[in-house]
Design a protein around this motif. Structure first.
Motif, PDB file in Angstrom:
ATOM      1  N   CYS A   8      22.821 -53.537 -20.541  1.00  0.00           N
ATOM      2  CA  CYS A   8      22.212 -53.501 -19.208  1.00  0.00           C
ATOM      3  C   CYS A   8      22.005 -54.916 -18.669  1.00  0.00           C
ATOM      4  N   ARG A   9      21.527 -55.820 -19.526  1.00  0.00           N
ATOM      5  CA  ARG A   9      21.356 -57.203 -19.076  1.00  0.00           C
ATOM      6  C   ARG A   9      22.695 -57.833 -18.729  1.00  0.00           C
ATOM      7  N   GLN A  10      23.685 -57.565 -19.546  1.00  0.00           N
ATOM      8  CA  GLN A  10      25.010 -58.133 -19.318  1.00  0.00           C
ATOM      9  C   GLN A  10      25.603 -57.669 -18.001  1.00  0.00           C
ATOM     10  N   LEU A  11      25.392 -56.388 -17.677  1.00  0.00           N
ATOM     11  CA  LEU A  11      25.985 -55.804 -16.469  1.00  0.00           C
ATOM     12  C   LEU A  11      25.022 -55.794 -15.276  1.00  0.00           C
ATOM     13  N   LYS A  12      23.824 -56.329 -15.467  1.00  0.00           N
ATOM     14  CA  LYS A  12      22.795 -56.363 -14.422  1.00  0.00           C
ATOM     15  C   LYS A  12      22.439 -54.952 -13.938  1.00  0.00           C
ATOM     16  N   ILE A  13      22.305 -54.046 -14.888  1.00  0.00           N
ATOM     17  CA  ILE A  13      21.874 -52.678 -14.591  1.00  0.00           C
ATOM     18  C   ILE A  13      20.360 -52.635 -14.704  1.00  0.00           C
ATOM     19  N   GLU A  14      19.705 -52.385 -13.598  1.00  0.00           N
ATOM     20  CA  GLU A  14      18.243 -52.416 -13.570  1.00  0.00           C
ATOM     21  C   GLU A  14      17.633 -51.051 -13.855  1.00  0.00           C
ATOM     22  N   ASN A  15      18.319 -49.998 -13.454  1.00  0.00           N
ATOM     23  CA  ASN A  15      17.771 -48.645 -13.618  1.00  0.00           C
ATOM     24  C   ASN A  15      18.721 -47.820 -14.474  1.00  0.00           C
ATOM     25  N   ASN A  16      18.265 -47.485 -15.675  1.00  0.00           N
ATOM     26  CA  ASN A  16      19.084 -46.674 -16.566  1.00  0.00           C
ATOM     27  C   ASN A  16      18.195 -45.654 -17.269  1.00  0.00           C
ATOM     28  N   SER A  17      18.478 -44.386 -17.042  1.00  0.00           N
ATOM     29  CA  SER A  17      17.664 -43.312 -17.613  1.00  0.00           C
ATOM     30  C   SER A  17      18.230 -42.792 -18.930  1.00  0.00           C
ATOM     31  N   GLU A  18      19.453 -43.198 -19.291  1.00  0.00           N
ATOM     32  CA  GLU A  18      20.095 -42.675 -20.490  1.00  0.00           C
ATOM     33  C   GLU A  18      19.823 -43.618 -21.673  1.00  0.00           C
ATOM     34  N   ARG A  19      18.775 -43.276 -22.457  1.00  0.00           N
ATOM     35  CA  ARG A  19      18.401 -44.128 -23.586  1.00  0.00           C
ATOM     36  C   ARG A  19      18.331 -43.352 -24.904  1.00  0.00           C
ATOM     37  N   ASN A  20      18.599 -42.054 -24.860  1.00  0.00           N
ATOM     38  CA  ASN A  20      18.485 -41.234 -26.059  1.00  0.00           C
ATOM     39  C   ASN A  20      19.774 -41.137 -26.855  1.00  0.00           C
ATOM     40  N   SER A  21      20.853 -41.699 -26.303  1.00  0.00           N
ATOM     41  CA  SER A  21      22.135 -41.659 -27.004  1.00  0.00           C
ATOM     42  C   SER A  21      22.968 -42.850 -26.559  1.00  0.00           C
ATOM     43  N   LEU A  22      23.398 -43.645 -27.512  1.00  0.00           N
ATOM     44  CA  LEU A  22      24.262 -44.780 -27.188  1.00  0.00           C
ATOM     45  C   LEU A  22      25.600 -44.294 -26.653  1.00  0.00           C
ATOM     46  N   GLU A  24      26.413 -40.500 -33.907  1.00  0.00           N
ATOM     47  CA  GLU A  24      24.959 -40.349 -33.728  1.00  0.00           C
ATOM     48  C   GLU A  24      24.511 -38.936 -34.068  1.00  0.00           C
ATOM     49  N   GLU A  25      25.245 -37.951 -33.572  1.00  0.00           N
ATOM     50  CA  GLU A  25      24.865 -36.558 -33.802  1.00  0.00           C
ATOM     51  C   GLU A  25      24.953 -36.214 -35.290  1.00  0.00           C
ATOM     52  N   LYS A  26      25.990 -36.721 -35.973  1.00  0.00           N
ATOM     53  CA  LYS A  26      26.135 -36.452 -37.411  1.00  0.00           C
ATOM     54  C   LYS A  26      25.017 -37.118 -38.208  1.00  0.00           C
TER      55      LYS A  26
END
Length: 383
Positions: free
Chosen positions: A276-290, A219-221
């Motif tokens: 997130c859907r697969q793991l049922k993660i409702e709150n995730n703030s890290e969206r700027n980098s996979l 991603e960075e490259k």
């Protein structure tokens, strides 16, 4: 920071020596601004690994962690009716003896010393000491969903890693078909795509942490090694050409470049939302980098304990929530290097007697009635 005084002992044989070590390793001034955590174990060879991840005779509970959680919830849901989160339920389940990903800590150096001395009298014990900035320790209600991935629903992180890699490769292969109208841009883009796909091919069966770090690097490259340099270069070329047809072509190439970045961002967000859907993660703030999003699953999280039973209150409990994804490359000690002190096995009995004079006994540490009964028998043996 801890003192680097070379006279700090590496082993102790008395409570006084232990407290001197504690004073020497406490952050200055007096631990202010730090959360101080201790852990004691009766065998200094103990590996910092939670019970659910421990391998014994080639087996562990890691692959059935979700089933353990659901089974206890099914068998006695009322017991957990007052708990407000998965984390609080895990704390209560560990109290009942269920293997979990939680590692017990304590705010009390005396409680840690008790656990280092309470068994294995012929073996040296150990106390370890972590110091974290207070703002870096999570309150029970703020524990990130990512730290508990795989508890509410089964999670095979090796499969998640392979799937993300396959999706990225497909995306990059699709991008190779676009013509940006600029020979230099096309050439450098194709070189980047080829290198990225080649790198991803090497990662298919790799360690999850290595996969995450490699994706982050790609991603960075993409941004710093291809898009940003060409964005600047095309801007210079367009300005040099002025109001000409060639300048218009450069503008179109710039548009293609921006669209490539936008498509990548959209695909990245789709990948993250899918996991997130697969793991049922409702709150995730890290969206700027996979890559950073995936690395969350290899982190260790320090958390204050919900004081939902008397044992936690007396033990002044806290926890390390160990990383959901398995990786052989990153241990608790890598995440935060602790100070350690060895407790001589031959001194354990005497240290326990000193602790008892301060009221730190087994019946205090374990206030449940069976322990109280056992303590009564130790105090009043048969005659």
């Amino acid at each position: 920071m801890p003192s680097e005084n070379p006279t700090i002992p590496v082993e102790v044989s008395s409570l006084a020596e232990y407290m001197a070590w504690k004073k020497a390793t406490t952050p200055i001034p007096n631990g202010e601004g730090y959360a101080l955590f201790y852990r004691g174990h009766a065998d200094a060879a103990y590996v910092l690994e939670p019970t659910v991840y421990r391998i014994k005779e080639g087996k562990s509970f890691r692959t059935v962690e979700h089933e353990l959680y659901e089974e206890l919830m099914r068998l006695d849901p009322v017991a957990f009716s007052n708990d407000k989160s998965v984390f609080e339920r895990l704390v209560r389940m560990q109290h009942y003896g269920l293997p979990t990903r939680l590692l017990d800590l304590t705010h009390s150096p005396l409680i840690a010393l008790f656990f280092a001395c309470c068994s294995h009298e012929e073996t040296d014990g150990e106390v370890i000491f972590f110091h974290w900035k207070t703002e870096e320790v999570y309150q029970p209600s703020d524990v990130p969903d990512a730290s508990l991935a795989g508890v509410r629903v089964s999670a095979e992180f090796s499969a998640i890693g392979r799937d993300i890699i396959d999706r990225l490769k497909s995306f990059f292969a699709e991008e190779a078909a676009f013509d940006y109208g600029h020979a230099g841009v096309n050439s450098d883009r194709n070189a980047f795509l080829h290198a990225a796909i080649t790198e991803l091919d090497k990662l298919a069966e790799g360690d999850f942490l290595i996969q995450s770090l490699a994706i982050k690097t790609i991603e960075e490259k993409l941004i710093s090694g291809f898009i940003n340099p060409w964005r600047d270069r095309l801007d210079i070329e367009r300005k040099e050409l002025g109001l000409t047809r060639a300048a218009l072509a450069i503008s179109e190439s710039q548009t293609f470049l921006e669209r490539f970045q936008n498509r990548f961002v959209d695909r990245r967000l789709a990948f993250i939302d899918s996991v997130c859907r697969q793991l049922k993660i409702e709150n995730n703030s890290e969206r700027n980098s996979l890559g950073r999003f995936l690395m969350q699953f290899t982190h260790f999280y320090f958390a204050y304990a919900p004081v939902n039973n008397e044992r936690i209150r007396r033990q002044q409990g806290a926890f390390i929530i160990c990383s959901p994804a398995s990786t052989s490359l990153w241990k608790v000690e890598n995440h935060k290097t602790p100070d350690k002190i060895r407790i001589k096995g031959a001194a354990k009995k005497a240290i326990l007697a000193e602790l008892a004079d301060l009221g730190v006994t087994r019946s205090y540490v374990f206030p449940e009635l069976p322990e109280q009964a056992a303590e009564a028998q130790r105090r009043y043996p048969a005659r």
